[in-house]
Design a protein around this motif. Structure first.
Motif, PDB file in Angstrom:
ATOM      1  N   UNK A 162      29.791  37.070  40.697  1.00  0.00           N
ATOM      2  CA  UNK A 162      30.511  35.796  40.978  1.00  0.00           C
ATOM      3  C   UNK A 162      31.049  35.325  39.949  1.00  0.00           C
ATOM      4  N   UNK A 163      30.834  35.513  38.564  1.00  0.00           N
ATOM      5  CA  UNK A 163      31.479  35.178  37.487  1.00  0.00           C
ATOM      6  C   UNK A 163      32.805  36.040  37.325  1.00  0.00           C
ATOM      7  N   UNK A 164      32.933  37.409  37.813  1.00  0.00           N
ATOM      8  CA  UNK A 164      34.034  38.126  37.820  1.00  0.00           C
ATOM      9  C   UNK A 164      34.961  37.680  38.881  1.00  0.00           C
ATOM     10  N   UNK A 165      34.402  37.097  39.953  1.00  0.00           N
ATOM     11  CA  UNK A 165      35.243  36.633  41.097  1.00  0.00           C
ATOM     12  C   UNK A 165      35.817  35.572  40.662  1.00  0.00           C
ATOM     13  N   UNK A 166      35.221  34.605  40.053  1.00  0.00           N
ATOM     14  CA  UNK A 166      35.741  33.300  39.512  1.00  0.00           C
ATOM     15  C   UNK A 166      36.957  33.677  38.583  1.00  0.00           C
ATOM     16  N   UNK A 167      36.451  34.742  37.583  1.00  0.00           N
ATOM     17  CA  UNK A 167      37.476  34.868  36.640  1.00  0.00           C
ATOM     18  C   UNK A 167      38.668  35.471  37.337  1.00  0.00           C
ATOM     19  N   UNK A 221      40.676  32.307  38.704  1.00  0.00           N
ATOM     20  CA  UNK A 221      41.291  31.476  37.565  1.00  0.00           C
ATOM     21  C   UNK A 221      42.336  32.402  37.237  1.00  0.00           C
ATOM     22  N   UNK A 222      42.583  33.460  37.079  1.00  0.00           N
ATOM     23  CA  UNK A 222      43.565  34.196  36.472  1.00  0.00           C
ATOM     24  C   UNK A 222      44.718  34.177  37.681  1.00  0.00           C
ATOM     25  N   UNK A 223      44.440  34.099  38.823  1.00  0.00           N
ATOM     26  CA  UNK A 223      45.460  33.905  39.958  1.00  0.00           C
ATOM     27  C   UNK A 223      46.073  32.596  39.759  1.00  0.00           C
ATOM     28  N   UNK A 224      44.978  31.618  39.691  1.00  0.00           N
ATOM     29  CA  UNK A 224      45.597  30.318  39.629  1.00  0.00           C
ATOM     30  C   UNK A 224      46.552  29.857  38.631  1.00  0.00           C
TER      31      UNK A 224
END
Length: 100
Positions: free
Chosen positions: A48-53, A56-59
């Motif tokens: 989940x942390x990796x997915x969120x990271x 966030x990178x895409x955002x």
């Protein structure tokens, strides 16, 4: 008679070995099952942390595009405001012409 006692002793030993083995398996399960569940939960948390990271990178990559879009929207709003002002002026001139 001694043969049956020997068989009985062997059966008893076998049953005790089975009981000991089951007991140890239960203890092992009680000990390791929570650890395994914790490790699985930890892995899911890492995923989940990796997915969120990644999200966030895409955002962060979208921010410049969003800023350009905001600038264009402001330019469009300014243009519409000017058109509204121009139309109000034209309407005022029409009213003056009709009243004269």
């Amino acid at each position: 008679q001694s043969l049956s006692l020997t068989n009985c002793d062997q059966q008893l030993d076998s049953d005790q070995d089975k009981a000991r083995k089951w007991f140890l398996q239960d203890i092992e399960y009680d000990y390791y099952a929570p650890k395994l569940e914790f490790l699985r939960a930890n892995r899911r948390l890492d995923d989940t942390k990796n997915l969120l990271a990644g999200c966030m990178e895409k955002m962060t990559g979208l921010i410049p595009s969003m800023e350009k879009c905001a600038e264009k929207a402001q330019t469009l709003k300014d243009g519409l405001d000017k058109m509204t002002t121009d139309l109000d002026d034209i309407n005022s001139q029409i009213q003056e012409y009709r009243n004269s």
